[in-house]
Design an enzyme around this catalytic site. Structure first.
Site, PDB file in Angstrom:
ATOM      1  N   HIS A  44       0.789  -1.236   0.000  1.00  0.00           N
ATOM      2  CA  HIS A  44       0.000   0.000   0.000  1.00  0.00           C
ATOM      3  C   HIS A  44       0.821   1.287   0.000  1.00  0.00           C
ATOM      4  O   HIS A  44       0.533   2.198  -0.783  1.00  0.00           O
ATOM      5  CB  HIS A  44      -0.970   0.004   1.183  1.00  0.00           C
ATOM      6  CG  HIS A  44      -2.034  -1.040   1.102  1.00  0.00           C
ATOM      7  ND1 HIS A  44      -2.702  -1.529   2.206  1.00  0.00           N
ATOM      8  CD2 HIS A  44      -2.557  -1.700   0.033  1.00  0.00           C
ATOM      9  CE1 HIS A  44      -3.582  -2.438   1.836  1.00  0.00           C
ATOM     10  NE2 HIS A  44      -3.512  -2.563   0.522  1.00  0.00           N
ATOM     11  N   ASP A  92      -0.316   1.710   7.430  1.00  0.00           N
ATOM     12  CA  ASP A  92       0.672   0.806   6.850  1.00  0.00           C
ATOM     13  C   ASP A  92       2.098   1.355   6.900  1.00  0.00           C
ATOM     14  O   ASP A  92       3.054   0.590   6.830  1.00  0.00           O
ATOM     15  CB  ASP A  92       0.286   0.451   5.417  1.00  0.00           C
ATOM     16  CG  ASP A  92      -1.011  -0.345   5.368  1.00  0.00           C
ATOM     17  OD1 ASP A  92      -1.266  -1.107   6.322  1.00  0.00           O
ATOM     18  OD2 ASP A  92      -1.783  -0.204   4.401  1.00  0.00           O
TER      19      ASP A  92
END
Length: 359
Positions: free
Chosen positions: A201, A297
């Site tokens: 991501h 993330d």
């Protein structure tokens, strides 16, 4: 069985739907500041799903009464982003009883330890079994309140570890009906490292930052967002993650290989694997950069992995570069915030041999 599900977002709804469809009594909780979805589920008395999982599943209760959800539950799933784990643990603390089982899904790097800490339990305490999964078992999006689209239910490559790992089989036996392809991990460090979100991501988001800001995410995140150059960055981050695993005697599966096992991908390269993945087809990009692909993330996942690398003496220059550049873009000090590190989990003081015995 009575199944408690904490969280009413994409993942929480998918977990609740799947277990209810399997014939279990599902009770859902979310905090009062997130009323829209949980209230719609309550009004409808269930969840609608389309895609790989279809139909309507009855939910016995959906609301803000945590006691009603966790009391007497055979399994409790805490399903949400990394920043929700501690809050879920704290709200459960007065009501959980000895012998109950909680699964943090996904772990987001050490989620089971965060949950256990939030309960006020020492990491060595075994009154309750707290487990975690390496990733969410579904590629899923909410399409409207009370309704989900399941792009994929993972075919394999889904790992689970209990804390401590000697309870892995106890948990695995209970969940095999709904997750027959779940695999037992060595320990929670393996589930943490096998979490691919921090690998994928941030790289895709970073290299598509201008496109996201110009179009508010009006493109497909994987099909349009992953080019050969983007694939090169994903691969470089993944290689560092694999090296950390080697130092811990943990086999970290390269992400495209894992994606094949999970059913997402049909190619093991870091470009076509994502850009042409059937399991990612049609998933839209986020509408802004201030989103979990950076905040979670990077702030939790990449920071955790880079700090773990430092502890076991594995260099992570690419991870560090991504953390630093994203921190500049977002005007945040993700590394300095220390949202999820070995030290904040209480594991920084242990040697590798001690960690193996402890976990």
């Amino acid at each position: 069985m009575k199944i408690g599900v904490l969280g009413s977002g994409n993942g929480g709804c998918a977990v609740a739907f799947d277990w209810a469809k399997a014939g279990h009594h599902v009770y859902m909780f979310d905090f009062e500041k997130f009323p829209k979805n949980i209230s719609t589920i309550s009004e409808n008395k269930g969840i609608f799903s389309e895609g790989e999982l279809t139909g309507f599943a009855e939910i016995k209760y959906a609301g803000h009464d945590i006691k009603k959800v966790v009391e007497g539950a055979d399994i409790i799933f805490a399903v949400g982003p990394a920043y929700s784990t501690q809050s879920f643990g704290e709200v459960c603390r007065p009501y959980l009883k000895k012998g109950q089982i909680v699964i943090v899904c996904p772990s987001s790097c050490g989620g089971s330890i965060v949950f256990k800490n939030a309960l006020g339990l020492d990491i060595k305490n075994e009154d309750m079994i707290i487990a975690e999964t390496s990733t969410l078992p579904y590629a899923v999006r909410l399409t409207e309140p009370g309704k989900i689209h399941v792009f994929l239910k993972l075919k394999g490559g889904l790992l689970l570890a209990a804390l401590p790992c000697k309870y892995n089989n106890t948990v695995m036996k209970l969940i095999k009906e709904v997750y027959p392809n779940m695999e037992s991990a060595k320990n929670v460090l393996q589930t943490a490292l096998q979490n691919a979100n921090p690998v994928i991501h941030p790289s895709v988001t970073l290299l598509n930052a201008g496109l996201i800001e110009r179009t508010q995410g009006d493109f497909c995140f994987y099909e349009d967002g992953v080019t050969p150059a983007v694939g090169n960055l994903i691969e470089a981050v993944d290689k560092e993650r694999i090296e950390i695993g080697k130092k811990l005697s943990i086999h970290v599966i390269p992400d495209p290989v894992l994606g094949m096992r999970q059913g997402y991908m049909k190619d093991t390269t870091y470009f076509k694997g994502y850009a042409e993945a059937p399991g990612f087809k049609g998933i839209k990009a986020q509408s802004k950069l201030d989103y979990r692909y950076f905040n979670e993330d990077v702030g939790y996942g990449l920071v955790f992995m880079a700090e773990l690398g430092k502890q076991v003496r594995v260099d992570t220059p690419i991870m560090n570069a991504v953390i630093d550049i994203v921190s500049v873009l977002m005007k945040k000090n993700y590394r300095g915030e220390k949202k999820r590190t070995m030290d904040c989990l209480g594991l920084g003081k242990y040697s590798l041999k001690e960690l193996e015995k402890l976990l």
